[in-house]
Enzyme design. Sequence first.
Site, PDB file in Angstrom:
ATOM      1  N   HIS A  72       3.984 117.856  75.821  1.00  0.00           N
ATOM      2  CA  HIS A  72       4.193 117.024  75.521  1.00  0.00           C
ATOM      3  C   HIS A  72       6.457 115.958  75.052  1.00  0.00           C
ATOM      4  O   HIS A  72       6.665 116.946  74.876  1.00  0.00           O
ATOM      5  CB  HIS A  72       3.576 116.047  74.344  1.00  0.00           C
ATOM      6  CG  HIS A  72       2.053 116.051  74.969  1.00  0.00           C
ATOM      7  ND1 HIS A  72       1.631 115.065  74.731  1.00  0.00           N
ATOM      8  CD2 HIS A  72       1.443 116.346  75.776  1.00  0.00           C
ATOM      9  CE1 HIS A  72       0.613 114.980  74.960  1.00  0.00           C
ATOM     10  NE2 HIS A  72       0.749 116.161  75.711  1.00  0.00           N
ATOM     11  N   LYS A 297       2.608 116.656  60.623  1.00  0.00           N
ATOM     12  CA  LYS A 297       3.502 117.543  59.857  1.00  0.00           C
ATOM     13  C   LYS A 297       2.814 118.396  59.153  1.00  0.00           C
ATOM     14  O   LYS A 297       3.395 119.776  58.474  1.00  0.00           O
ATOM     15  CB  LYS A 297       4.676 116.646  58.531  1.00  0.00           C
ATOM     16  CG  LYS A 297       5.657 115.668  59.184  1.00  0.00           C
ATOM     17  CD  LYS A 297       6.600 117.510  60.036  1.00  0.00           C
ATOM     18  CE  LYS A 297       7.859 116.045  61.305  1.00  0.00           C
ATOM     19  NZ  LYS A 297       6.797 117.144  62.766  1.00  0.00           N
ATOM     20  N   TYR A 385       9.799 114.027  64.260  1.00  0.00           N
ATOM     21  CA  TYR A 385       8.811 113.959  64.573  1.00  0.00           C
ATOM     22  C   TYR A 385       8.398 115.328  65.454  1.00  0.00           C
ATOM     23  O   TYR A 385       7.741 116.411  64.892  1.00  0.00           O
ATOM     24  CB  TYR A 385       8.363 113.355  65.888  1.00  0.00           C
ATOM     25  CG  TYR A 385       6.868 113.194  66.249  1.00  0.00           C
ATOM     26  CD1 TYR A 385       6.010 112.311  65.734  1.00  0.00           C
ATOM     27  CD2 TYR A 385       6.121 113.976  67.125  1.00  0.00           C
ATOM     28  CE1 TYR A 385       4.707 112.476  66.246  1.00  0.00           C
ATOM     29  CE2 TYR A 385       4.920 114.430  67.668  1.00  0.00           C
ATOM     30  CZ  TYR A 385       4.410 112.911  67.018  1.00  0.00           C
ATOM     31  OH  TYR A 385       2.781 113.261  67.577  1.00  0.00           O
TER      32      TYR A 385
HETATM   33  P1  RFL Z   1      -6.579 124.635  55.384  1.00  0.00           P
HETATM   34  O1  RFL Z   1      -6.303 124.830  56.446  1.00  0.00           O
HETATM   35  O2  RFL Z   1      -6.815 124.034  54.490  1.00  0.00           O
HETATM   36  O3  RFL Z   1      -6.914 126.657  54.884  1.00  0.00           O
HETATM   37  C1  RFL Z   1      -6.235 126.961  53.659  1.00  0.00           C
HETATM   38  C2  RFL Z   1      -8.105 127.395  53.213  1.00  0.00           C
HETATM   39  O4  RFL Z   1      -8.203 128.533  51.942  1.00  0.00           O
HETATM   40  C3  RFL Z   1      -9.930 128.630  51.951  1.00  0.00           C
HETATM   41  N1  RFL Z   1     -10.306 128.969  50.682  1.00  0.00           N
HETATM   42  C4  RFL Z   1     -10.307 129.461  49.630  1.00  0.00           C
HETATM   43  N2  RFL Z   1     -10.494 131.136  49.745  1.00  0.00           N
HETATM   44  C5  RFL Z   1     -10.435 131.874  49.499  1.00  0.00           C
HETATM   45  N3  RFL Z   1     -10.678 131.484  48.191  1.00  0.00           N
HETATM   46  C6  RFL Z   1     -10.687 130.314  47.167  1.00  0.00           C
HETATM   47  N4  RFL Z   1     -10.841 129.578  46.020  1.00  0.00           N
HETATM   48  C7  RFL Z   1     -10.298 129.128  48.558  1.00  0.00           C
HETATM   49  N5  RFL Z   1     -10.105 127.517  48.308  1.00  0.00           N
HETATM   50  C8  RFL Z   1      -9.928 127.434  49.488  1.00  0.00           C
HETATM   51  C9  RFL Z   1     -10.046 127.485  52.717  1.00  0.00           C
HETATM   52  O5  RFL Z   1     -11.854 127.599  53.502  1.00  0.00           O
HETATM   53  C10 RFL Z   1      -9.302 127.400  53.940  1.00  0.00           C
HETATM   54  O6  RFL Z   1      -9.914 128.424  55.023  1.00  0.00           O
HETATM   55  O7  RFL Z   1      -4.138 124.936  54.323  1.00  0.00           O
HETATM   56  P2  RFL Z   1      -3.583 125.648  55.378  1.00  0.00           P
HETATM   57  O8  RFL Z   1      -4.058 127.097  55.802  1.00  0.00           O
HETATM   58  O9  RFL Z   1      -1.901 125.620  54.517  1.00  0.00           O
HETATM   59  O10 RFL Z   1      -3.486 124.699  56.705  1.00  0.00           O
HETATM   60  C11 RFL Z   1      -2.663 123.447  56.319  1.00  0.00           C
HETATM   61  C12 RFL Z   1      -3.431 122.669  57.616  1.00  0.00           C
HETATM   62  O11 RFL Z   1      -4.515 122.869  57.704  1.00  0.00           O
HETATM   63  C13 RFL Z   1      -3.004 121.006  57.246  1.00  0.00           C
HETATM   64  O12 RFL Z   1      -1.953 120.273  57.153  1.00  0.00           O
HETATM   65  C14 RFL Z   1      -2.691 120.946  58.658  1.00  0.00           C
HETATM   66  O13 RFL Z   1      -4.566 120.775  58.824  1.00  0.00           O
HETATM   67  C15 RFL Z   1      -3.356 119.028  58.666  1.00  0.00           C
HETATM   68  N6  RFL Z   1      -3.419 118.156  59.364  1.00  0.00           N
HETATM   69  C16 RFL Z   1      -2.209 117.708  60.607  1.00  0.00           C
HETATM   70  N7  RFL Z   1      -0.894 118.295  60.904  1.00  0.00           N
HETATM   71  C17 RFL Z   1      -0.187 118.666  62.200  1.00  0.00           C
HETATM   72  O14 RFL Z   1       0.897 119.656  61.708  1.00  0.00           O
HETATM   73  N8  RFL Z   1      -0.293 118.104  63.057  1.00  0.00           N
HETATM   74  C18 RFL Z   1      -1.384 117.667  62.957  1.00  0.00           C
HETATM   75  O15 RFL Z   1      -1.964 116.802  63.631  1.00  0.00           O
HETATM   76  C19 RFL Z   1      -2.680 117.151  61.641  1.00  0.00           C
HETATM   77  N9  RFL Z   1      -3.325 116.409  61.811  1.00  0.00           N
HETATM   78  C20 RFL Z   1      -4.165 117.481  59.979  1.00  0.00           C
HETATM   79  C21 RFL Z   1      -4.049 116.415  60.806  1.00  0.00           C
HETATM   80  C22 RFL Z   1      -5.209 116.884  59.161  1.00  0.00           C
HETATM   81  C23 RFL Z   1      -5.972 116.504  59.151  1.00  0.00           C
HETATM   82  N10 RFL Z   1      -7.157 116.620  57.922  1.00  0.00           N
HETATM   83  C24 RFL Z   1      -8.476 116.536  58.614  1.00  0.00           C
HETATM   84  C25 RFL Z   1      -6.297 116.648  57.000  1.00  0.00           C
HETATM   85  C26 RFL Z   1      -5.637 115.896  61.378  1.00  0.00           C
HETATM   86  C27 RFL Z   1      -6.413 115.487  60.758  1.00  0.00           C
HETATM   87  C28 RFL Z   1      -7.189 114.384  61.109  1.00  0.00           C
HETATM   88  C1  PHB Z   2      -4.534 115.394  66.533  1.00  0.00           C
HETATM   89  O1  PHB Z   2      -5.442 115.674  66.234  1.00  0.00           O
HETATM   90  O2  PHB Z   2      -4.295 115.444  68.081  1.00  0.00           O
HETATM   91  C2  PHB Z   2      -3.351 114.764  65.887  1.00  0.00           C
HETATM   92  C3  PHB Z   2      -3.344 113.840  64.496  1.00  0.00           C
HETATM   93  C4  PHB Z   2      -2.425 113.317  64.244  1.00  0.00           C
HETATM   94  C5  PHB Z   2      -1.403 113.003  64.541  1.00  0.00           C
HETATM   95  C6  PHB Z   2      -1.660 113.690  65.589  1.00  0.00           C
HETATM   96  C7  PHB Z   2      -1.996 114.342  66.694  1.00  0.00           C
HETATM   97  O3  PHB Z   2      -0.154 112.569  64.161  1.00  0.00           O
END
Ligand code: RFL
Ligand code: PHB
Length: 392
Positions: A72, A297, A385
């Site tokens: 993008h 982020k 961004y």
């Molecule tokens: P995770 O992905 O939460 O993974 C942690 C893992 O640890 C396991 N765990 C354990 N394992 C063993 N023993 C225990 N006691 C444990 N406790 C937990 C869990 O099962 C899991 O598998 O953390 P990690 O690896 O630091 O990754 C971080 C990302 O997942 C998170 O920051 C992003 O998803 C946030 N986020 C976004 N980030 C972006 O950079 N770009 C995006 O577009 C974006 N969109 C989003 C998002 C997060 C969202 N939600 C649901 C919070 C959109 C959404 C809706």
């Molecule tokens: C996505 O889930 O694609 C997503 C989430 C948050 C953003 C951008 C993209 O800010």
Amino acid sequence: MRTTVGIIGGGPAGLLLARLLHRTGIDCVVLESRTREYVEQRQRAGMLEQGTVDALREAGAADRLAAEGLIHQGIELRFDRERHHVDFPSLTGGRTVTIYAQTEIVKDLVTLQLAEGPPLLFEAEALAVEKAESAAPVVRFRHEGREQALTCDWMVGCDGSHGIARDAFPASSSRTYAHDYPYSWLGILAEVPPSGDELIYARGERGFALHSMRSPSVSRLYLQVPNGTDPDDWTDDRIWGELAARFAIDADWTLHRGPITAKSVTPMRSYVHEPMRHGRLLLAGDAAHIVPPTGAKGLNLAVSDVRVLARAFAQLHRTGSEQLLDTYSELCLARVWQATRFSYDMTSMLHVRPDGDAFDDRLQRARLRRITESRHAAAELAANYAGLPLSL
Ligand code: RFL
Ligand code: PHB
């Protein structure tokens, strides 16, 4: 069991760290509490900074990303029934971002790790980290119905925002900073081609909406909703109607509607745990910090922590120096606070506060207008961004 680096958590942070260590010749073990199916299906992020793509390439985990990722050139801002393109390459000296789902990154990393190592145990729940101050920290975990112990030279908590690694930091030498936002996101996945080529961040009196995508045939969309919203109160018709109203502009544009295959509500929170190291225990990713998703982020920060950490372990392995491990926390936190600031600014500029008044409304629109009228303001948004440089 014994290993050099014990990694708690098999999300993107833990899996990528294991892969980078493996390629440097450092042995490690990953403990993941959930099943493989669960971690591979958990719907989350989609927007990758260039640095994140580079890190996956360095890890030899970017073949499918290179083939299927959507590049993008910017984002669209919508407000006052107008659309405005923020062009990243011209504002940032050529940078772009890539859309590739977190679920796919996790699948790619799991496949590689199960084929080539290091060991990755699913349904292995870490219970507690002990002796973090010693030269041999231990994690107690439950696996196959038995409690076991893994002794390591170093331990890394990649266990996300509800993990247990943070609990091993003494309260006297750590501090948390948190902010809860007065709204949540209702997120959907829909079997329908995206309604345009770009991510659309829309702000209107009805609240915020985001148009994103997962592939040329799958759309990902979000709506600002009140805290405590039950997703079951939102029928598919209600969701599409509200999305169409929030994205409406005077120009010709149509929201593509299709079957909704997933629906969930996520509260929005900023959280930072300082420091990110205690003795021989280090934290990376959501275990140490979370941001509201508006700035996209979270995953990118998790990956940049892991890049720094992998280099620090490589330095130790090669030269015996702990210099990068000693500066790990400080280096990462500087970037974390910049991302926290940016995510807060994007969130508060685009969402309608439940207690907001006409003054807030004018101010938000003036902030958005400034981005569309000033190259400096647009360049500041684009630089944050697309991702600030990783200084090592
Ligand atoms: P995770 O992905 O939460 O993974 C942690 C893992 O640890 C396991 N765990 C354990 N394992 C063993 N023993 C225990 N006691 C444990 N406790 C937990 C869990 O099962 C899991 O598998 O953390 P990690 O690896 O630091 O990754 C971080 C990302 O997942 C998170 O920051 C992003 O998803 C946030 N986020 C976004 N980030 C972006 O950079 N770009 C995006 O577009 C974006 N969109 C989003 C998002 C997060 C969202 N939600 C649901 C919070 C959109 C959404 C809706
Ligand atoms: C996505 O889930 O694609 C997503 C989430 C948050 C953003 C951008 C993209 O800010």
